[in-house]
Design a protein around this motif. Structure first.
Motif, PDB file in Angstrom:
ATOM      1  N   LEU A 121     -17.890 -11.998 -42.499  1.00  0.00           N
ATOM      2  CA  LEU A 121     -17.435 -12.228 -43.869  1.00  0.00           C
ATOM      3  C   LEU A 121     -16.096 -11.547 -44.122  1.00  0.00           C
ATOM      4  CD1 LEU A 121     -20.755 -11.773 -45.914  1.00  0.00           C
ATOM      5  CD2 LEU A 121     -19.619 -13.913 -45.304  1.00  0.00           C
ATOM      6  N   LEU A 122     -15.951 -10.323 -43.646  1.00  0.00           N
ATOM      7  CA  LEU A 122     -14.684  -9.603 -43.821  1.00  0.00           C
ATOM      8  C   LEU A 122     -13.552 -10.308 -43.080  1.00  0.00           C
ATOM      9  CD1 LEU A 122     -16.003  -5.947 -43.431  1.00  0.00           C
ATOM     10  CD2 LEU A 122     -14.978  -6.923 -45.503  1.00  0.00           C
ATOM     11  N   LEU A 131      -8.997  -6.777 -43.262  1.00  0.00           N
ATOM     12  CA  LEU A 131      -8.569  -6.104 -42.045  1.00  0.00           C
ATOM     13  C   LEU A 131      -8.757  -4.582 -42.084  1.00  0.00           C
ATOM     14  CD1 LEU A 131      -5.388  -8.120 -40.958  1.00  0.00           C
ATOM     15  CD2 LEU A 131      -7.797  -8.542 -40.483  1.00  0.00           C
ATOM     16  N   PRO A 132      -8.334  -3.892 -43.152  1.00  0.00           N
ATOM     17  CA  PRO A 132      -8.568  -2.443 -43.168  1.00  0.00           C
ATOM     18  C   PRO A 132     -10.050  -2.087 -43.071  1.00  0.00           C
ATOM     19  CG  PRO A 132      -6.937  -3.050 -44.814  1.00  0.00           C
ATOM     20  CD  PRO A 132      -7.520  -4.326 -44.304  1.00  0.00           C
ATOM     21  N   ARG A 136     -12.077   0.225 -40.406  1.00  0.00           N
ATOM     22  CA  ARG A 136     -12.995   1.296 -40.849  1.00  0.00           C
ATOM     23  C   ARG A 136     -14.306   1.226 -40.077  1.00  0.00           C
ATOM     24  NH1 ARG A 136     -13.762   0.622 -46.924  1.00  0.00           N
ATOM     25  NH2 ARG A 136     -11.490   0.594 -46.703  1.00  0.00           N
ATOM     26  N   ILE A 137     -14.833   0.024 -39.941  1.00  0.00           N
ATOM     27  CA  ILE A 137     -16.092  -0.147 -39.200  1.00  0.00           C
ATOM     28  C   ILE A 137     -15.895   0.228 -37.734  1.00  0.00           C
ATOM     29  CG2 ILE A 137     -17.803  -1.833 -38.431  1.00  0.00           C
ATOM     30  CD1 ILE A 137     -17.233  -3.367 -41.065  1.00  0.00           C
ATOM     31  N   ALA A 138     -14.780  -0.208 -37.158  1.00  0.00           N
ATOM     32  CA  ALA A 138     -14.510   0.103 -35.752  1.00  0.00           C
ATOM     33  C   ALA A 138     -14.455   1.605 -35.515  1.00  0.00           C
ATOM     34  CB  ALA A 138     -13.200  -0.545 -35.319  1.00  0.00           C
ATOM     35  N   ARG A 139     -13.986   2.376 -36.514  1.00  0.00           N
ATOM     36  CA  ARG A 139     -13.872   3.834 -36.343  1.00  0.00           C
ATOM     37  C   ARG A 139     -15.149   4.575 -36.703  1.00  0.00           C
ATOM     38  NH1 ARG A 139     -12.341   8.427 -39.369  1.00  0.00           N
ATOM     39  NH2 ARG A 139     -12.058   7.209 -41.262  1.00  0.00           N
ATOM     40  N   LEU A 140     -15.837   4.139 -37.764  1.00  0.00           N
ATOM     41  CA  LEU A 140     -16.938   4.939 -38.301  1.00  0.00           C
ATOM     42  C   LEU A 140     -18.324   4.479 -37.866  1.00  0.00           C
ATOM     43  CD1 LEU A 140     -15.666   5.476 -41.969  1.00  0.00           C
ATOM     44  CD2 LEU A 140     -15.475   7.023 -40.017  1.00  0.00           C
ATOM     45  N   GLU A 141     -18.472   3.216 -37.431  1.00  0.00           N
ATOM     46  CA  GLU A 141     -19.793   2.719 -37.031  1.00  0.00           C
ATOM     47  C   GLU A 141     -20.274   3.457 -35.782  1.00  0.00           C
ATOM     48  OE1 GLU A 141     -23.231   1.234 -36.328  1.00  0.00           O
ATOM     49  OE2 GLU A 141     -22.197   0.648 -38.179  1.00  0.00           O
ATOM     50  N   HIS A 142     -21.513   4.025 -35.847  1.00  0.00           N
ATOM     51  CA  HIS A 142     -22.001   4.847 -34.729  1.00  0.00           C
ATOM     52  C   HIS A 142     -22.597   4.022 -33.597  1.00  0.00           C
ATOM     53  CE1 HIS A 142     -25.897   4.261 -36.738  1.00  0.00           C
ATOM     54  NE2 HIS A 142     -26.435   4.547 -35.573  1.00  0.00           N
ATOM     55  N   LEU A 168      -1.019  -3.700 -42.805  1.00  0.00           N
ATOM     56  CA  LEU A 168      -1.026  -3.122 -41.458  1.00  0.00           C
ATOM     57  C   LEU A 168      -0.956  -1.598 -41.516  1.00  0.00           C
ATOM     58  CD1 LEU A 168       1.274  -5.636 -39.523  1.00  0.00           C
ATOM     59  CD2 LEU A 168      -1.216  -5.632 -39.766  1.00  0.00           C
ATOM     60  N   ASP A 169      -0.229  -1.069 -42.495  1.00  0.00           N
ATOM     61  CA  ASP A 169      -0.183   0.392 -42.653  1.00  0.00           C
ATOM     62  C   ASP A 169      -1.551   0.924 -43.069  1.00  0.00           C
ATOM     63  OD1 ASP A 169       1.390   2.898 -42.770  1.00  0.00           O
ATOM     64  OD2 ASP A 169       0.872   2.821 -44.900  1.00  0.00           O
ATOM     65  N   ALA A 170      -2.252   0.184 -43.929  1.00  0.00           N
ATOM     66  CA  ALA A 170      -3.608   0.590 -44.326  1.00  0.00           C
ATOM     67  C   ALA A 170      -4.541   0.581 -43.120  1.00  0.00           C
ATOM     68  CB  ALA A 170      -4.126  -0.352 -45.413  1.00  0.00           C
ATOM     69  N   CYS A 171      -4.326  -0.361 -42.208  1.00  0.00           N
ATOM     70  CA  CYS A 171      -5.135  -0.399 -40.983  1.00  0.00           C
ATOM     71  C   CYS A 171      -4.901   0.848 -40.139  1.00  0.00           C
ATOM     72  CB  CYS A 171      -4.795  -1.657 -40.175  1.00  0.00           C
ATOM     73  SG  CYS A 171      -5.361  -3.201 -40.917  1.00  0.00           S
ATOM     74  N   ARG A 172      -3.650   1.252 -40.008  1.00  0.00           N
ATOM     75  CA  ARG A 172      -3.330   2.450 -39.211  1.00  0.00           C
ATOM     76  C   ARG A 172      -3.966   3.692 -39.826  1.00  0.00           C
ATOM     77  NH1 ARG A 172       1.643  -0.361 -39.363  1.00  0.00           N
ATOM     78  NH2 ARG A 172       2.143  -1.303 -37.336  1.00  0.00           N
TER      79      ARG A 172
END
Length: 589
Positions: A121-122, A131-132, A136-142, A168-172
């Motif tokens: 959905l995202l 995208l941001p 977030r999921i890629a970094r925080l999902e365990h 793109l800056d928000a993604c970084r």
């Protein structure tokens, strides 16, 4: 008092040990690393303090805890996993759009399947809104597999057309320098926006690392993830027109598919590779593939035909025909093998070669067998596509004339038992009569056409093409026209009921749309039904062909041409689709 003193001494010792454990500032990776190390301490109080402190730090410690889950020290790995599972992540940010908030609501409590659905959905949100959140999921999902799925969804995206620098800056900012695989892939994607070729070496390293995990049977990755990364690298090399790198990328996927060294699996991998080359017209890569696997290609009829068809598409017709002749001459165990080969090569446009295989199989088969009927049905379909209506009719008529003879009653009974009734036979015989009627139409024999169409409808009254031919009948009487309209309304109602009964079956929507768009009725509804069939079965060429007709009947010639061109692009072997495209393009002139 003596019984109390040891307890007090133990508590004092534990307090001293706990005090020895530093309180880690949220921004101090070294202090966090020390706490992670203390999770494996022999001293209970030190382990307990480290666990509490890491839990308190929350997301600040998450990256190192995820890495710790892979520790060789089982104590550290288990405690890190426990902390991550108990850690509450604040998934929603104040700046998130409402659609993003809905997708991330209670994200940490969802099942893995539901998380993957939310990721989709995202990814589908317009202009990069999601995208941001994917970062977030890629970094925080365990769960590593879910984090990787979020990263892969990100890799499939194109840069937003509006507000790209801010997004793109928000993604970084979301990634916060995370070096684990999922975040590292997204970081490479971000770097690609400035220079695609400059990231290629790092992509190779990332893919090699993921492949090693897969080969080690790590639960963090799987075949789908590795193949998606390899496919993306292949597309990148192809886009950059790098011959050697494209070939290497293609062969890497072949090796991945063929990891068990199973011959059928290997053949399937080469079929896929040749198909990719044809789709992308990379004839330079085709030559390199052939040089590497020449022996295997020449040792298998299907592979040799596939390679010959690719050569034909590249313009080397004479060489292709010689190889096709060699493939045809190779030994065949059973006639049905020729049928399967013919189906495969017809689908890639080698219809002449396929017809020869079909006809040879028909000659070798028992004349009244089910296999013979299947082969004849395919031959008739391709002859009809080429507007050889008499040939299409005759190949089926020969079968039905034989099976209806008195001496073949037993064979007919056995065939009916095999087909569980007569419906399939009636459908094929209805087609034979339709092709015969088409032949009469091409000769201007309209009375014979009308008579034959009536026989076709009596034989099988659930084929929309029969009613479409009746609807287009020249010089028809008003009585005939009204009877045809009544039959169309009845069939449309039947299809509508089938849609209600099986709303997830795309064929029902397509049948209704094809019937109505070629005759009369609600053309706007036909467009909607056709679009829905493609939602259920994306990029199905025959459904795109229907959508083109629906748009054309509704007066939207631009979209009719657009849909029809896509149908032809996906199934260029069908001349009937090309003729419909020519009709639409002529109407635009």
């Amino acid at each position: 008092m003596k019984r109390v003193l040891p307890t007090v001494a133990f508590l004092l010792l534990g307090y001293a040990v706990a005090c020895a454990a530093e309180t880690a500032p949220a921004s101090d990776p070294a202090a966090i690393a020390k706490l992670v190390e203390q999770l494996g301490s022999d001293q209970f109080a030190l382990r307990r303090h480290a666990e509490e402190e890491l839990t308190r730090l929350g997301p600040a410690a998450q990256e190192q805890l995820k890495l710790a889950e892979q520790s060789d020290d089982l104590e550290i790995a288990e405690r890190a996993s426990y902390i991550l599972q108990s850690m509450r992540v604040d998934w929603i940010r104040p700046q998130d759009a409402p659609e993003v908030r809905r997708a991330l609501a209670r994200f940490g409590d969802l099942s893995r399947d539901e998380k993957q659905h939310r990721i989709q959905l995202l990814a589908a949100l317009p202009n990069g809104q999601g995208l941001p959140a994917l970062c977030r999921i890629a970094r925080l999902e365990h769960v590593p597999g879910v984090a990787r799925q979020s990263a892969l969804a990100m890799l499939r995206q194109k840069p937003p057309t509006e507000g790209a620098p801010a997004i793109l800056d928000a993604c970084r900012q979301e990634l916060q320098g995370d070096v684990r695989p999922a975040a590292a892939w997204i970081e490479l994607w971000l770097r690609e926006q400035a220079d695609r070729q400059a990231t290629l070496a790092d992509w190779n390293k990332a893919i090699d690392a993921e492949l090693k995990l897969y080969q080690a049977k790590s639960p963090d990755t799987d075949f789908t993830t590795v193949s998606a990364l390899m496919q993306r690298r292949l597309d990148l090399c192809n886009e950059l027109k790098l011959v050697d790198e494209t070939t290497a990328g293609l062969l890497a996927i072949v090796d991945l598919i063929n990891e068990d060294e199973d011959r059928p699996q290997f053949d399937a991998s080469l079929v896929w590779a040749i198909g990719w080359i044809v789709d992308h017209e990379r004839w330079d890569v085709l030559n390199q593939l052939y040089q590497k696997y020449r022996g295997e290609i020449h040792g298998d009829r299907k592979l040799l035909y596939r390679y010959a068809a690719a050569l034909s598409r590249s313009g080397k017709t004479d060489e292709a025909n010689k190889l096709a002749e060699r493939a045809f001459s190779m030994k065949v165990d059973e006639p049905i093998d020729r049928v399967s080969i013919a189906a495969a090569i017809a689908d890639i446009g080698a219809v002449d070669w396929a017809l020869r295989e079909y006809n040879t199989a028909i000659e070798a088969m028992p004349p009244l067998s089910y296999e013979s009927l299947i082969a004849r049905r395919e031959v008739s379909t391709w002859l009809h596509d080429r507007q050889d209506y008499k040939g299409a009719s005759d190949v089926l008529l020969e079968f039905f004339q034989q099976i209806q003879a008195k001496e073949n009653r037993l064979a007919l009974r056995e065939l009916r038992q095999q087909l569980d009734g007569t419906q399939y036979l009636n459908a094929i015989e209805g087609r034979q009569l339709l092709y015969q009627a088409n032949h009469h139409h091409s000769r201007g024999e309209f009375d014979l056409e009308r008579e034959t169409l009536e026989k076709a409808y009596e034989k099988y009254d659930d084929d929309p093409d029969i009613l479409i031919a009746m609807f287009r009948m020249p010089d028809a009487s008003e009585e005939y026209k009204q009877r045809t309209r009544d039959r169309i309304a009845k069939m449309a109602e039947s299809y509508a009921n089938q849609i209600d009964d099986s709303p997830e079956d795309p064929s029902k929507y397509n049948q209704w749309a094809w019937l109505v768009s070629n005759t009369e009725g609600d053309f706007a509804q036909a467009v909607q039904h056709s679009l829905h069939s493609l939602e259920l079965s994306p990029d199905e060429p025959s459904y795109l062909d229907t959508l083109g007709r629906c748009y054309f009947s509704a007066g939207d010639v631009e979209n009719a041409i657009k849909s029809q061109r896509k149908a032809v692009e996906l199934a260029p072997q069908y001349q009937i689709m090309r003729r419909q495209l020519a009709e639409f393009e002529k109407a635009k002139q």
